[in-house]
Design a protein around this motif. Structure first.
Motif, PDB file in Angstrom:
ATOM      1  N   LEU A 106      58.062  49.265  33.896  1.00  0.00           N
ATOM      2  CA  LEU A 106      58.284  47.871  33.537  1.00  0.00           C
ATOM      3  C   LEU A 106      58.031  47.069  34.811  1.00  0.00           C
ATOM      4  O   LEU A 106      58.802  47.144  35.764  1.00  0.00           O
ATOM      5  CB  LEU A 106      59.711  47.673  33.020  1.00  0.00           C
ATOM      6  CG  LEU A 106      60.141  48.630  31.897  1.00  0.00           C
ATOM      7  CD1 LEU A 106      61.586  48.376  31.495  1.00  0.00           C
ATOM      8  CD2 LEU A 106      59.205  48.541  30.706  1.00  0.00           C
ATOM      9  N   TRP A 107      56.909  46.355  34.827  1.00  0.00           N
ATOM     10  CA  TRP A 107      56.478  45.634  36.022  1.00  0.00           C
ATOM     11  C   TRP A 107      57.035  44.212  36.015  1.00  0.00           C
ATOM     12  O   TRP A 107      56.739  43.435  35.117  1.00  0.00           O
ATOM     13  CB  TRP A 107      54.956  45.578  36.083  1.00  0.00           C
ATOM     14  CG  TRP A 107      54.318  46.912  36.301  1.00  0.00           C
ATOM     15  CD1 TRP A 107      53.689  47.691  35.365  1.00  0.00           C
ATOM     16  CD2 TRP A 107      54.226  47.622  37.533  1.00  0.00           C
ATOM     17  NE1 TRP A 107      53.234  48.840  35.945  1.00  0.00           N
ATOM     18  CE2 TRP A 107      53.542  48.834  37.273  1.00  0.00           C
ATOM     19  CE3 TRP A 107      54.672  47.365  38.828  1.00  0.00           C
ATOM     20  CZ2 TRP A 107      53.279  49.773  38.263  1.00  0.00           C
ATOM     21  CZ3 TRP A 107      54.406  48.308  39.816  1.00  0.00           C
ATOM     22  CH2 TRP A 107      53.720  49.491  39.541  1.00  0.00           C
ATOM     23  N   LEU A 108      57.823  43.883  37.030  1.00  0.00           N
ATOM     24  CA  LEU A 108      58.379  42.539  37.193  1.00  0.00           C
ATOM     25  C   LEU A 108      57.359  41.629  37.859  1.00  0.00           C
ATOM     26  O   LEU A 108      56.604  42.063  38.737  1.00  0.00           O
ATOM     27  CB  LEU A 108      59.640  42.584  38.057  1.00  0.00           C
ATOM     28  CG  LEU A 108      60.813  43.416  37.542  1.00  0.00           C
ATOM     29  CD1 LEU A 108      61.882  43.538  38.619  1.00  0.00           C
ATOM     30  CD2 LEU A 108      61.386  42.808  36.281  1.00  0.00           C
ATOM     31  N   ALA A 109      57.381  40.358  37.479  1.00  0.00           N
ATOM     32  CA  ALA A 109      56.491  39.369  38.092  1.00  0.00           C
ATOM     33  C   ALA A 109      56.806  39.257  39.580  1.00  0.00           C
ATOM     34  O   ALA A 109      57.967  39.109  39.961  1.00  0.00           O
ATOM     35  CB  ALA A 109      56.671  38.018  37.417  1.00  0.00           C
ATOM     36  N   PRO A 110      55.787  39.300  40.432  1.00  0.00           N
ATOM     37  CA  PRO A 110      56.044  39.258  41.872  1.00  0.00           C
ATOM     38  C   PRO A 110      56.391  37.874  42.398  1.00  0.00           C
ATOM     39  O   PRO A 110      56.926  37.742  43.494  1.00  0.00           O
ATOM     40  CB  PRO A 110      54.720  39.740  42.477  1.00  0.00           C
ATOM     41  CG  PRO A 110      53.690  39.352  41.474  1.00  0.00           C
ATOM     42  CD  PRO A 110      54.374  39.483  40.129  1.00  0.00           C
ATOM     43  N   GLN A 159      47.319  42.535  41.134  1.00  0.00           N
ATOM     44  CA  GLN A 159      47.832  43.552  40.221  1.00  0.00           C
ATOM     45  C   GLN A 159      48.513  42.878  39.031  1.00  0.00           C
ATOM     46  O   GLN A 159      48.332  43.294  37.887  1.00  0.00           O
ATOM     47  CB  GLN A 159      48.821  44.487  40.931  1.00  0.00           C
ATOM     48  CG  GLN A 159      49.351  45.563  39.993  1.00  0.00           C
ATOM     49  CD  GLN A 159      50.516  46.368  40.562  1.00  0.00           C
ATOM     50  OE1 GLN A 159      51.146  45.976  41.539  1.00  0.00           O
ATOM     51  NE2 GLN A 159      50.801  47.498  39.921  1.00  0.00           N
ATOM     52  N   TRP A 160      49.297  41.837  39.310  1.00  0.00           N
ATOM     53  CA  TRP A 160      50.023  41.152  38.237  1.00  0.00           C
ATOM     54  C   TRP A 160      49.060  40.534  37.224  1.00  0.00           C
ATOM     55  O   TRP A 160      49.226  40.697  36.014  1.00  0.00           O
ATOM     56  CB  TRP A 160      50.944  40.086  38.825  1.00  0.00           C
ATOM     57  CG  TRP A 160      51.748  39.367  37.789  1.00  0.00           C
ATOM     58  CD1 TRP A 160      51.642  38.036  37.462  1.00  0.00           C
ATOM     59  CD2 TRP A 160      52.740  39.911  36.917  1.00  0.00           C
ATOM     60  NE1 TRP A 160      52.525  37.739  36.452  1.00  0.00           N
ATOM     61  CE2 TRP A 160      53.213  38.868  36.107  1.00  0.00           C
ATOM     62  CE3 TRP A 160      53.284  41.186  36.751  1.00  0.00           C
ATOM     63  CZ2 TRP A 160      54.188  39.044  35.135  1.00  0.00           C
ATOM     64  CZ3 TRP A 160      54.267  41.373  35.790  1.00  0.00           C
ATOM     65  CH2 TRP A 160      54.710  40.313  34.997  1.00  0.00           C
ATOM     66  N   ALA A 161      48.035  39.857  37.696  1.00  0.00           N
ATOM     67  CA  ALA A 161      47.068  39.235  36.789  1.00  0.00           C
ATOM     68  C   ALA A 161      46.408  40.296  35.908  1.00  0.00           C
ATOM     69  O   ALA A 161      46.217  40.087  34.705  1.00  0.00           O
ATOM     70  CB  ALA A 161      46.013  38.462  37.583  1.00  0.00           C
TER      71      ALA A 161
END
Length: 195
Positions: A106-110, A159-161
């Protein structure tokens, strides 16, 4: 955050939440409307009172999380309404290791600042969105793995985009607390959703 996400998954997979279970109607109504999760802190006698209510407790490496069948926000049991919202801030003595290979992340927004309580709720949302998109076989495999998962902050804007554009489940916050409405807070990266 990982324990909170696993607790949500445990509630969703609990037989009491299934089609004919005692929580089924409440879970269905909750899933059919805007999903909200509220995080509170309890210790000692408060925890024992909260633990006496119907729900599920999941214990992780550093925390125990109790999750309850859904209730309207204005209809909370007194034992939960009295619990503190503050005091959920957490500190890690060192950065977490890279997620194990093959484990859902689960990737959190940086670029979003969120309290630990907010991030816990967002991680729970993200796990739930992934759960909804999985096949029955993939759900059972995840359950058999004790809902192993990792929560990490994305490495940066690039990475987020890529994660946001990937087609994986994203949490878009309603904006009730801490972040602007429509903010993407978490992306659920489950290997079974990438095939």
């Amino acid at each position: 955050m990982e324990t909170a996400a696993r607790a949500v998954l445990t509630l969703l997979s609990d037989e009491r939440s299934a089609k004919d279970g005692e929580w089924a109607e409440r879970v269905r109504l909750w899933e059919d409307s805007a999903i909200r999760k509220v995080v509170r802190r309890a210790r000692g006698a408060e925890w024992r009172r909260a633990e006496a209510l119907p729900g599920v407790t999941v214990t992780g490496r550093t925390a125990a999380v109790r999750v309850y069948p859904p209730v309207p926000v204005d209809d909370w049991p007194g034992e939960l309404a009295r619990l503190q919202v503050s005091g959920t801030e957490l500190t890690d003595p060192e950065p977490p290791p890279a997620p194990p290979h093959g484990v859902p992340v689960l990737w959190l927004a940086p670029d979003l600042e969120m309290s630990a309580g907010k991030a816990m709720a967002q991680a729970g949302h993200s796990a739930q969105l992934a759960w909804w998109q999985l096949s029955g076989v993939a759900r059972e495999e995840w359950r058999e793995a004790d809902f192993a998962l990792a929560v990490r902050t994305a490495g940066g804007p690039g990475q987020w985009a890529g994660l946001v554009r990937s087609g994986l489940p994203v949490v878009r916050d309603a904006g009730f607390t801490e972040v602007a409405p429509g903010s993407v807070t978490v992306v659920a990266d489950h290997p079974a959703l990438r095939t």
